[in-house]
Design a protein around this motif. Structure first.
Motif, PDB file in Angstrom:
ATOM      1  N   VAL A  10       0.835  -1.205   0.000  1.00 55.38           N
ATOM      2  CA  VAL A  10       0.000   0.000   0.000  1.00 55.38           C
ATOM      3  C   VAL A  10       0.869   1.254   0.000  1.00 55.38           C
ATOM      4  CG1 VAL A  10      -1.661   1.335   1.351  1.00 55.38           C
ATOM      5  CG2 VAL A  10      -1.983  -1.128   1.076  1.00 55.38           C
ATOM      6  N   GLN A 138     -17.145  -1.800  -2.980  1.00 58.11           N
ATOM      7  CA  GLN A 138     -15.698  -1.896  -2.789  1.00 58.11           C
ATOM      8  C   GLN A 138     -15.364  -1.955  -1.295  1.00 58.11           C
ATOM      9  OE1 GLN A 138     -14.233  -2.454  -5.693  1.00 58.11           O
ATOM     10  NE2 GLN A 138     -16.265  -2.002  -6.531  1.00 58.11           N
ATOM     11  N   LEU A 142     -13.487  -4.921   0.590  1.00 56.37           N
ATOM     12  CA  LEU A 142     -12.313  -4.637   1.429  1.00 56.37           C
ATOM     13  C   LEU A 142     -12.508  -5.185   2.840  1.00 56.37           C
ATOM     14  CD1 LEU A 142     -11.596  -0.985   0.272  1.00 56.37           C
ATOM     15  CD2 LEU A 142     -10.033  -2.933   0.023  1.00 56.37           C
ATOM     16  N   CYS A 162      -8.554   2.566   4.762  1.00 55.08           N
ATOM     17  CA  CYS A 162      -8.793   2.433   3.323  1.00 55.08           C
ATOM     18  C   CYS A 162      -9.408   3.710   2.752  1.00 55.08           C
ATOM     19  CB  CYS A 162      -9.713   1.245   3.057  1.00 55.08           C
ATOM     20  SG  CYS A 162      -8.942  -0.376   3.322  1.00 55.08           S
ATOM     21  N   ILE A 165      -6.669   6.290   2.357  1.00 57.45           N
ATOM     22  CA  ILE A 165      -5.778   5.993   1.233  1.00 57.45           C
ATOM     23  C   ILE A 165      -6.463   6.287  -0.095  1.00 57.45           C
ATOM     24  CG2 ILE A 165      -4.531   4.140   0.062  1.00 57.45           C
ATOM     25  CD1 ILE A 165      -4.253   2.837   2.883  1.00 57.45           C
ATOM     26  N   ALA A 166      -7.759   5.933  -0.207  1.00 60.51           N
ATOM     27  CA  ALA A 166      -8.497   6.232  -1.441  1.00 60.51           C
ATOM     28  C   ALA A 166      -8.530   7.741  -1.691  1.00 60.51           C
ATOM     29  CB  ALA A 166      -9.916   5.669  -1.354  1.00 60.51           C
ATOM     30  N   TYR A 169      -5.183   8.931  -3.074  1.00 59.62           N
ATOM     31  CA  TYR A 169      -5.041   8.722  -4.522  1.00 59.62           C
ATOM     32  C   TYR A 169      -5.658   9.877  -5.293  1.00 59.62           C
ATOM     33  CZ  TYR A 169      -3.918   3.752  -3.594  1.00 59.62           C
ATOM     34  OH  TYR A 169      -3.342   2.579  -3.171  1.00 59.62           O
ATOM     35  N   SER A 178      -4.572   7.029 -10.395  1.00 64.36           N
ATOM     36  CA  SER A 178      -5.208   5.715 -10.484  1.00 64.36           C
ATOM     37  C   SER A 178      -4.543   4.857 -11.537  1.00 64.36           C
ATOM     38  CB  SER A 178      -6.704   5.881 -10.811  1.00 64.36           C
ATOM     39  OG  SER A 178      -7.381   6.539  -9.770  1.00 64.36           O
ATOM     40  N   LYS A 185      -1.360  -2.821  -9.081  1.00 65.23           N
ATOM     41  CA  LYS A 185      -2.498  -3.673  -8.715  1.00 65.23           C
ATOM     42  C   LYS A 185      -2.675  -4.828  -9.684  1.00 65.23           C
ATOM     43  CE  LYS A 185      -6.324  -3.249 -10.341  1.00 65.23           C
ATOM     44  NZ  LYS A 185      -7.157  -3.916 -11.404  1.00 65.23           N
ATOM     45  N   VAL A 318      -6.681  -5.761  -2.020  1.00 65.22           N
ATOM     46  CA  VAL A 318      -6.843  -4.476  -1.339  1.00 65.22           C
ATOM     47  C   VAL A 318      -6.659  -3.317  -2.320  1.00 65.22           C
ATOM     48  CG1 VAL A 318      -5.832  -2.934   0.378  1.00 65.22           C
ATOM     49  CG2 VAL A 318      -6.238  -5.331   0.949  1.00 65.22           C
ATOM     50  N   LEU A 322      -9.320  -0.386  -3.422  1.00 63.79           N
ATOM     51  CA  LEU A 322      -8.958   1.017  -3.225  1.00 63.79           C
ATOM     52  C   LEU A 322      -8.997   1.800  -4.531  1.00 63.79           C
ATOM     53  CD1 LEU A 322      -5.950   0.666  -0.756  1.00 63.79           C
ATOM     54  CD2 LEU A 322      -8.226   1.529  -0.228  1.00 63.79           C
ATOM     55  N   ALA A 326     -11.524   4.881  -5.150  1.00 64.87           N
ATOM     56  CA  ALA A 326     -11.035   6.236  -5.406  1.00 64.87           C
ATOM     57  C   ALA A 326     -11.647   6.816  -6.675  1.00 64.87           C
ATOM     58  CB  ALA A 326      -9.514   6.228  -5.499  1.00 64.87           C
TER      59      ALA A 326
END
Length: 456
Positions: A10, A138, A142, A162, A165-166, A169, A178, A185, A318, A322, A326
């Motif tokens: 991550v 999502q 998660l 999460c 973090i989204a 981004y 992304s 990813k 994950v 994410l 996002a």
């Protein structure tokens, strides 16, 4: 060890997002939403499949196959195979219309084509109604992934992290960030799914698996099952790239030719699904019945692979959740601030979009904690709403002179028909309710034109 590896991945994804930010000298609204319409074919390919192969590829697909059997795999894989050639032809045309109207969101295309701010606002509300459950899903995926990791304090603290973090981004680079995260990813997802699938094959045919006849998987599908599968393949395959959750990715391309080149290679990602099927069949044949079917894939991974490989599989899942979370929150916030409440974004559009992202993430986080079952039902309903916008795209791409009220009525009647059939559990020969809704939708939109032509 597992949590440490996932955390490192991550952090690496955040580094990729920072790299995307460094490549953009000025983070304008257009950069945030459509990456300056400058993505070449390889980057568009990675970004688009980031949406297609979300956390559902590891959670929902094996769970559906485990629960419903082979008929589930027919329509799930079939509609994706049909969607790619459809996208090859309609994708470049969608990009051209977005560029022509200088649109960063789907409602802006509709509003400017029909020449109606009210219509743009109404379609924005409809798109949001379809997108909110998809973003919510999502979080649900998660939560299932974090639960399998056995993290202390999960899911509340883990899901809150999460959400942060989204948002990071989005704030760092929007759609371009992304794209960079999607490279990482997709690599992990391909590695993880292939590793689990190969391990399942070796275990099953190497004699370590115990064959158990599973009545759901090995029974012959009924006629209604096949009718549902075929109608779903046609409905979702044709409508896939017209959904508000997928269409905005096409806006980011450098040119129509870049969209076309990206579509050529889309079927390559289908290579991962046979491995997911092998893993699911191993679970059916060799594992005791599972209470949490969402963890089928992870149960097989934990049984057959060393912990560090399982951790990489978890990390890929994950990042998948994410990434889509996002992009979905960014899309919703853009429609809220540009089409529904543009005055709030006056003077500070980027700040308004970021605030919209935060608001959606917080509300979705609360809904995940208190009403997950309701949101899973809403996810099915959102699919019936999202593809109904295909009729509007048919009008735009064919350049037909349809009044806005007629086009909007078609979407409403189609969505109501699909939701009513779904809610009442009324089967029309096994045909997918969404397909029936789309037929009603197109009849409302295009039949008046036929009558007008006959009169003239």
């Amino acid at each position: 060890m597992m949590a440490g590896i996932v955390a490192c991945v991550v952090l690496l994804s955040l580094g990729a997002a920072c790299l995307a930010r460094s490549r953009s000298q000025h983070l304008s609204v257009e950069t945030l939403l459509v990456a300056d319409r400058a993505l070449p074919a390889p980057m568009l390919f990675i970004l688009t499949v980031g949406e297609i192969y979300s956390i559902g590829s590891i959670v929902a697909f094996p769970a559906g196959l485990y629960t419903h059997g082979i008929s589930y795999g027919y329509w799930f894989l079939g509609y994706l195979l049909l969607a790619f050639p459809v996208g090859y032809f309609v994708g470049p045309a969608i990009w051209e219309r977005a560029r022509r109207y200088d649109a960063c969101t789907v409602p802006e295309v509709f509003g400017r084509y029909f020449g109606s701010v009210v219509f743009e606002r109404l379609t924005a509300w409809g798109c949001i109604a379809a997108l909110v459950p998809w973003g919510q899903f999502q979080f649900i995926g998660l939560r299932a992934t974090l639960g399998m990791m056995g993290l202390p304090g999960a899911p509340a603290a883990g899901l809150a992290a999460c959400a942060v973090i989204a948002f990071a981004y989005v704030a760092l680079g929007g759609m371009r960030a992304s794209t960079y995260v999607a490279f990482l990813k997709d690599s992990l997802m391909l590695f993880g799914i292939a590793a689990v699938g190969v391990a399942a094959i070796c275990a099953q045919y190497g004699g370590t698996g115990t064959y158990v006849a599973h009545p759901v998987v090995f029974r012959q599908p009924a006629v209604t099952d096949m009718v549902f599968a075929v109608s779903t393949i046609v409905y979702q395959g044709v409508g896939f790239y017209f959904q508000p959750s997928v269409t905005p990715y096409l806006f980011t391309a450098r040119s129509a030719q870049a969209v076309r080149r990206a579509m050529v290679f889309m079927p390559l990602y289908m290579l991962m699904y046979p491995f997911a099927v092998f893993a699911t069949y191993f679970a059916i044949r060799s594992l005791p019945p599972l209470r949490d079917v969402n963890g089928v894939f992870f149960h097989v991974a934990g049984m057959l692979l060393p912990p560090w490989v399982v951790a990489l599989v978890m990390a890929g899942a994950v990042l998948a959740g994410l990434l889509v979370l996002a992009a979905t929150s960014l899309n919703i916030a853009a429609m809220m601030t540009r089409s529904i409440m543009p005055r709030l974004a006056h003077g500070h559009p980027r700040r308004a979009i970021n605030l919209g992202v935060i608001l959606f993430l917080v509300l979705a986080l609360v809904a995940t904690a208190h009403a997950p079952a309701i949101m899973l039902t809403a996810l099915n309903v959102s699919g019936y709403v999202g593809i109904q916008f295909a009729s509007l795209w048919f009008v735009v791409l064919l350049d037909r002179p349809v009044p806005a009220r007629v086009a909007g009525s078609g979407v409403v009647f189609g969505a109501v028909t699909a939701i009513a059939l779904f809610a009442s559990d009324l089967s029309v020969g096994g045909i997918n309710p969404g397909f029936m809704g789309l037929l009603v939708n197109c009849a409302v939109v295009f039949c008046p034109l036929w009558r007008r032509k006959r009169v003239t």
